[in-house]
Design a protein around this motif. Structure first.
Motif, PDB file in Angstrom:
ATOM      1  N   ALA A   1       0.836  -1.210   0.000  1.00  0.00           N
ATOM      2  CA  ALA A   1       0.000   0.000   0.000  1.00  0.00           C
ATOM      3  C   ALA A   1       0.864   1.251   0.000  1.00  0.00           C
ATOM      4  O   ALA A   1       0.540   2.240  -0.666  1.00  0.00           O
ATOM      5  CB  ALA A   1      -0.920   0.001   1.212  1.00  0.00           C
ATOM      6  N   ILE A   2       1.970   1.230   0.699  1.00  0.00           N
ATOM      7  CA  ILE A   2       2.822   2.416   0.787  1.00  0.00           C
ATOM      8  C   ILE A   2       3.710   2.553  -0.458  1.00  0.00           C
ATOM      9  O   ILE A   2       3.846   3.624  -1.014  1.00  0.00           O
ATOM     10  CB  ILE A   2       3.671   2.378   2.069  1.00  0.00           C
ATOM     11  CG1 ILE A   2       2.756   2.503   3.288  1.00  0.00           C
ATOM     12  CG2 ILE A   2       4.706   3.485   2.073  1.00  0.00           C
ATOM     13  CD1 ILE A   2       3.435   2.305   4.602  1.00  0.00           C
TER      14      ILE A   2
ATOM     15  N   GLN B   1      -5.979  12.674  -4.092  1.00  0.00           N
ATOM     16  CA  GLN B   1      -6.955  12.307  -3.071  1.00  0.00           C
ATOM     17  C   GLN B   1      -7.367  10.836  -3.208  1.00  0.00           C
ATOM     18  O   GLN B   1      -7.521  10.135  -2.226  1.00  0.00           O
ATOM     19  CB  GLN B   1      -8.185  13.225  -3.172  1.00  0.00           C
ATOM     20  CG  GLN B   1      -9.170  13.064  -2.047  1.00  0.00           C
ATOM     21  CD  GLN B   1      -8.577  13.498  -0.709  1.00  0.00           C
ATOM     22  OE1 GLN B   1      -7.633  14.271  -0.622  1.00  0.00           O
ATOM     23  NE2 GLN B   1      -9.141  12.964   0.357  1.00  0.00           N
ATOM     24  N   LYS B   2      -7.499  10.380  -4.454  1.00  0.00           N
ATOM     25  CA  LYS B   2      -7.901   8.993  -4.702  1.00  0.00           C
ATOM     26  C   LYS B   2      -6.830   8.018  -4.218  1.00  0.00           C
ATOM     27  O   LYS B   2      -7.136   7.000  -3.591  1.00  0.00           O
ATOM     28  CB  LYS B   2      -8.177   8.797  -6.196  1.00  0.00           C
ATOM     29  CG  LYS B   2      -8.699   7.432  -6.541  1.00  0.00           C
ATOM     30  CD  LYS B   2      -8.995   7.332  -8.022  1.00  0.00           C
ATOM     31  CE  LYS B   2      -9.498   5.942  -8.352  1.00  0.00           C
ATOM     32  NZ  LYS B   2      -9.782   5.782  -9.774  1.00  0.00           N
ATOM     33  N   THR B   3      -5.564   8.324  -4.478  1.00  0.00           N
ATOM     34  CA  THR B   3      -4.488   7.421  -4.031  1.00  0.00           C
ATOM     35  C   THR B   3      -4.351   7.446  -2.512  1.00  0.00           C
ATOM     36  O   THR B   3      -4.014   6.437  -1.909  1.00  0.00           O
ATOM     37  CB  THR B   3      -3.151   7.798  -4.699  1.00  0.00           C
ATOM     38  OG1 THR B   3      -2.832   9.151  -4.416  1.00  0.00           O
ATOM     39  CG2 THR B   3      -3.193   7.541  -6.185  1.00  0.00           C
ATOM     40  N   LYS B   4      -4.610   8.600  -1.910  1.00  0.00           N
ATOM     41  CA  LYS B   4      -4.582   8.656  -0.444  1.00  0.00           C
ATOM     42  C   LYS B   4      -5.663   7.770   0.157  1.00  0.00           C
ATOM     43  O   LYS B   4      -5.434   7.077   1.150  1.00  0.00           O
ATOM     44  CB  LYS B   4      -4.767  10.096   0.041  1.00  0.00           C
ATOM     45  CG  LYS B   4      -3.548  10.950  -0.076  1.00  0.00           C
ATOM     46  CD  LYS B   4      -3.825  12.328   0.510  1.00  0.00           C
ATOM     47  CE  LYS B   4      -2.615  13.216   0.406  1.00  0.00           C
ATOM     48  NZ  LYS B   4      -2.840  14.540   0.980  1.00  0.00           N
TER      49      LYS B   4
ATOM     50  N   MET C   1      -4.569   4.190  -0.291  1.00  0.00           N
ATOM     51  CA  MET C   1      -3.503   3.876   0.661  1.00  0.00           C
ATOM     52  C   MET C   1      -4.078   3.691   2.063  1.00  0.00           C
ATOM     53  O   MET C   1      -3.726   2.753   2.772  1.00  0.00           O
ATOM     54  CB  MET C   1      -2.460   4.995   0.686  1.00  0.00           C
ATOM     55  CG  MET C   1      -1.273   4.662   1.572  1.00  0.00           C
ATOM     56  SD  MET C   1      -0.114   6.022   1.891  1.00  0.00           S
ATOM     57  CE  MET C   1       0.158   6.748   0.338  1.00  0.00           C
ATOM     58  N   SER C   2      -4.984   4.555   2.452  1.00  0.00           N
ATOM     59  CA  SER C   2      -5.597   4.452   3.772  1.00  0.00           C
ATOM     60  C   SER C   2      -6.404   3.166   3.916  1.00  0.00           C
ATOM     61  O   SER C   2      -6.326   2.493   4.943  1.00  0.00           O
ATOM     62  CB  SER C   2      -6.506   5.654   4.031  1.00  0.00           C
ATOM     63  OG  SER C   2      -5.772   6.840   4.008  1.00  0.00           O
TER      64      SER C   2
ATOM     65  N   CYS D   1      -6.922  -2.184   6.206  1.00  0.00           N
ATOM     66  CA  CYS D   1      -7.117  -3.632   6.040  1.00  0.00           C
ATOM     67  C   CYS D   1      -5.936  -4.396   6.647  1.00  0.00           C
ATOM     68  O   CYS D   1      -6.118  -5.415   7.331  1.00  0.00           O
ATOM     69  CB  CYS D   1      -7.281  -3.963   4.558  1.00  0.00           C
ATOM     70  SG  CYS D   1      -7.636  -5.680   4.245  1.00  0.00           S
ATOM     71  N   ALA D   2      -4.712  -3.921   6.411  1.00  0.00           N
ATOM     72  CA  ALA D   2      -3.524  -4.591   6.955  1.00  0.00           C
ATOM     73  C   ALA D   2      -3.493  -4.523   8.481  1.00  0.00           C
ATOM     74  O   ALA D   2      -3.143  -5.494   9.150  1.00  0.00           O
ATOM     75  CB  ALA D   2      -2.267  -3.963   6.370  1.00  0.00           C
TER      76      ALA D   2
END
Length: 135
Positions: A58-59, A69-72, A75-76, A81-82
């Motif tokens: 994810a990072i 904003q979409k990639t943030k 990533m969040s 989930c992790a």
């Protein structure tokens, strides 16, 4: 040793078969318990590896690209989930450790009781031998 209230010479082979059956059943039970414990341990390690992979993935993907904003949000969600998977693995680890602690406590108590009874029997036999030598 077990005490049988029968003619031990006549039923020697049946007594031997009974002893071997007890030994085999005990060995199978110990091996099954150990195998299940190791399987649970590997399962927990696998869950931790999955959580680690998800956090790194994810990072790493989102760092190399333009951060919008979409990639943030992606990533969040990946990190959430992790973290949830990691939390479940920690919960399972604590549960497994509590079971192992109870088993080890019972095993320790049983070992101490057996050792105490055996030492009591040895001391009783020594007293009998000493008393017979004196008399």
């Amino acid at each position: 040793m077990m005490e049988y209230f029968i003619d031990q010479e006549k039923y020697f082979y049946l007594i031997l078969l009974h002893s071997y059956a007890i030994i085999c059943i005990g060995i199978v039970a110990i091996l099954a318990t150990g195998t299940m414990f190791l399987t649970y341990l590997q399962y927990i390690c696998g869950i931790f590896k999955i959580a680690s992979y998800r956090i790194e993935h994810a990072i790493n993907i989102n760092i190399q690209q333009n951060i919008t904003q979409k990639t943030k949000i992606l990533m969040s969600e990946g990190i959430i989930c992790a973290v949830d998977i990691h939390r479940q693995a920690m919960k399972l680890t604590k549960h497994l450790m509590s079971i192992v602690e109870v088993m080890m406590f019972c095993l320790t108590v049983f070992g101490v009781i057996c050792l105490t009874l055996n030492l009591f029997q040895v001391s009783f036999l020594f007293h009998i031998v000493i008393y017979e030598n004196v008399c």
